[in-house]
Design an enzyme around this catalytic site. Structure first.
Site, PDB file in Angstrom:
ATOM      1  N   PRO A  33     -28.728 -78.057  45.738  1.00  0.00           N
ATOM      2  CA  PRO A  33     -29.820 -77.378  45.032  1.00  0.00           C
ATOM      3  C   PRO A  33     -29.409 -75.993  44.525  1.00  0.00           C
ATOM      4  O   PRO A  33     -30.098 -75.412  43.701  1.00  0.00           O
ATOM      5  CB  PRO A  33     -30.929 -77.256  46.090  1.00  0.00           C
ATOM      6  CG  PRO A  33     -30.543 -78.191  47.183  1.00  0.00           C
ATOM      7  CD  PRO A  33     -29.053 -78.300  47.149  1.00  0.00           C
ATOM      8  N   GLU A  35     -28.390 -79.186  56.253  1.00  0.00           N
ATOM      9  CA  GLU A  35     -28.717 -77.951  55.515  1.00  0.00           C
ATOM     10  C   GLU A  35     -27.735 -77.704  54.374  1.00  0.00           C
ATOM     11  O   GLU A  35     -27.893 -76.757  53.607  1.00  0.00           O
ATOM     12  CB  GLU A  35     -28.743 -76.742  56.464  1.00  0.00           C
ATOM     13  CG  GLU A  35     -29.731 -76.878  57.624  1.00  0.00           C
ATOM     14  CD  GLU A  35     -31.117 -77.352  57.189  1.00  0.00           C
ATOM     15  OE1 GLU A  35     -31.733 -76.681  56.341  1.00  0.00           O
ATOM     16  OE2 GLU A  35     -31.558 -78.413  57.693  1.00  0.00           O
ATOM     17  N   ARG A  74     -22.404 -93.701  31.056  1.00  0.00           N
ATOM     18  CA  ARG A  74     -22.882 -94.311  29.802  1.00  0.00           C
ATOM     19  C   ARG A  74     -22.346 -93.598  28.568  1.00  0.00           C
ATOM     20  O   ARG A  74     -22.463 -94.119  27.456  1.00  0.00           O
ATOM     21  CB  ARG A  74     -24.404 -94.409  29.791  1.00  0.00           C
ATOM     22  CG  ARG A  74     -25.132 -93.099  29.852  1.00  0.00           C
ATOM     23  CD  ARG A  74     -26.554 -93.285  30.366  1.00  0.00           C
ATOM     24  NE  ARG A  74     -27.318 -94.208  29.559  1.00  0.00           N
ATOM     25  CZ  ARG A  74     -27.779 -93.946  28.340  1.00  0.00           C
ATOM     26  NH1 ARG A  74     -27.545 -92.795  27.789  1.00  0.00           N
ATOM     27  NH2 ARG A  74     -28.467 -94.853  27.682  1.00  0.00           N
ATOM     28  N   ASP A 100     -30.380 -90.981  21.277  1.00  0.00           N
ATOM     29  CA  ASP A 100     -31.156 -90.700  22.482  1.00  0.00           C
ATOM     30  C   ASP A 100     -31.703 -89.278  22.453  1.00  0.00           C
ATOM     31  O   ASP A 100     -31.141 -88.390  21.847  1.00  0.00           O
ATOM     32  CB  ASP A 100     -30.282 -90.859  23.735  1.00  0.00           C
ATOM     33  CG  ASP A 100     -30.189 -92.307  24.193  1.00  0.00           C
ATOM     34  OD1 ASP A 100     -30.845 -93.169  23.576  1.00  0.00           O
ATOM     35  OD2 ASP A 100     -29.456 -92.561  25.153  1.00  0.00           O
TER      36      ASP A 100
END
Ligand code: JAH
Length: 271
Positions: free
Chosen positions: A104, A131, A169, A184
């Site tokens: 994160p 953690e 992809r 896209d």
């Protein structure tokens, strides 16, 4: 395990991404997603090789310990550096490898980052748990720390799958003609226009008649306008980042005038 001498090259001599190695405490989490759909087809076609490795393989104690208490105190456990360094050194195998840690605290993942990763020959993905990592892991391995968004998960496995799906992809040959990576969303810098298929009316909801008109120029204009409308409503931040044509500006003006008209009409009804 990949034992080739060197990854395959393109005709132009560029090295293409041909291998990912995932380091995880939960290898079974990858067995579904890697063996379905595009990721499966890419591997079956030999365009990419994806290895999944249990981090506990590189422990030497009876209980295969990979974590320890945090220095300085506090809740939870931290991933120890030794097994991760041993694993990465084993997987590097003398190639030009890029280490990516899913955390994160990382740089935001994006279509741009996916397209950059799609050019690398070997990427090692580190999936944390608990953690997170002892900070000497990303520091000492020169890992690129990557985040897929501002939310807390239980580990880096699902983010690693997100990164893989978005990146694989983009490798040449992976997508068939059925999907155009270029049209896209995010490749155009706008959200996509709405899509419809048969039947022409479903539970009282009609397909916009223009799509059945056969007027391809009018359809293209309508779709561009819808893409601009959606982007303006849902992701106005994207409008500032993409370059708008004269037609785009004209369509946005139409959209704004429709909005002003709708507001005036509803005010007139209310009073
Ligand atoms: C959670 C290690 N960017 C989303 C994300 C990525 C990784 C993690 N959480 C959220 C995570 C626990 C341990 C990584």
């Amino acid at each position: 395990m990949w034992r080739g001498l060197r990854p395959p090259n393109t005709e132009e001599g560029r090295r293409v991404l041909n291998r990912f190695d995932i380091l995880t405490l939960f290898p079974a989490m990858f067995q579904g997603p890697l063996h379905e759909s595009i990721l499966r087809r890419a591997q079956d076609k030999g365009l990419v090789t994806i290895g999944v490795h249990d981090l506990r393989t590189w422990t030497h104690d009876r209980h295969h310990v990979v974590d320890d208490v945090p220095y300085g105190g506090g809740a939870g456990m931290v991933l120890k550096p030794e097994p991760v360094f041993e694993a990465v050194e084993a997987l590097r195998g003398g190639f030009d490898s890029t280490v990516v840690a899913l955390t994160p605290q990382g740089l935001p993942f994006s279509q741009r980052l996916a397209s950059e990763l799609a050019h690398l020959s070997h990427v090692i993905l580190l999936c944390g748990r608990y953690e997170g990592f002892d900070d000497r892991i990303p520091q000492g391995l020169h890992a690129l720390e990557v985040s897929i968004g501002d939310f807390v998960l239980s580990g880096g496995e699902i983010p690693a799958l997100v990164l893989l799906d978005a990146t694989v992809r983009l490798i040449p040959g992976v997508l068939g003609d059925e999907t155009s990576a270029l049209s896209d969303s995010f490749a155009t810098g706008l959200l996509e226009h709405p899509h419809y298929t048969r039947p022409p009316t479903f539970r009282g909801m009609a397909v916009p008649p223009i799509l059945l008109s056969g007027d391809h120029q009018a359809i293209a204009r309508w779709r561009r306008k819808q893409a601009l409308r959606r982007t303006r409503e849902r992701r106005p931040d994207l409008l500032g980042l993409t370059s708008l044509s004269d037609l785009d500006r004209e369509l946005l003006t139409e959209i704004e005038m429709e909005g002003a008209h709708a507001k005036r009409a509803s005010r007139d009804i209310e009073s």
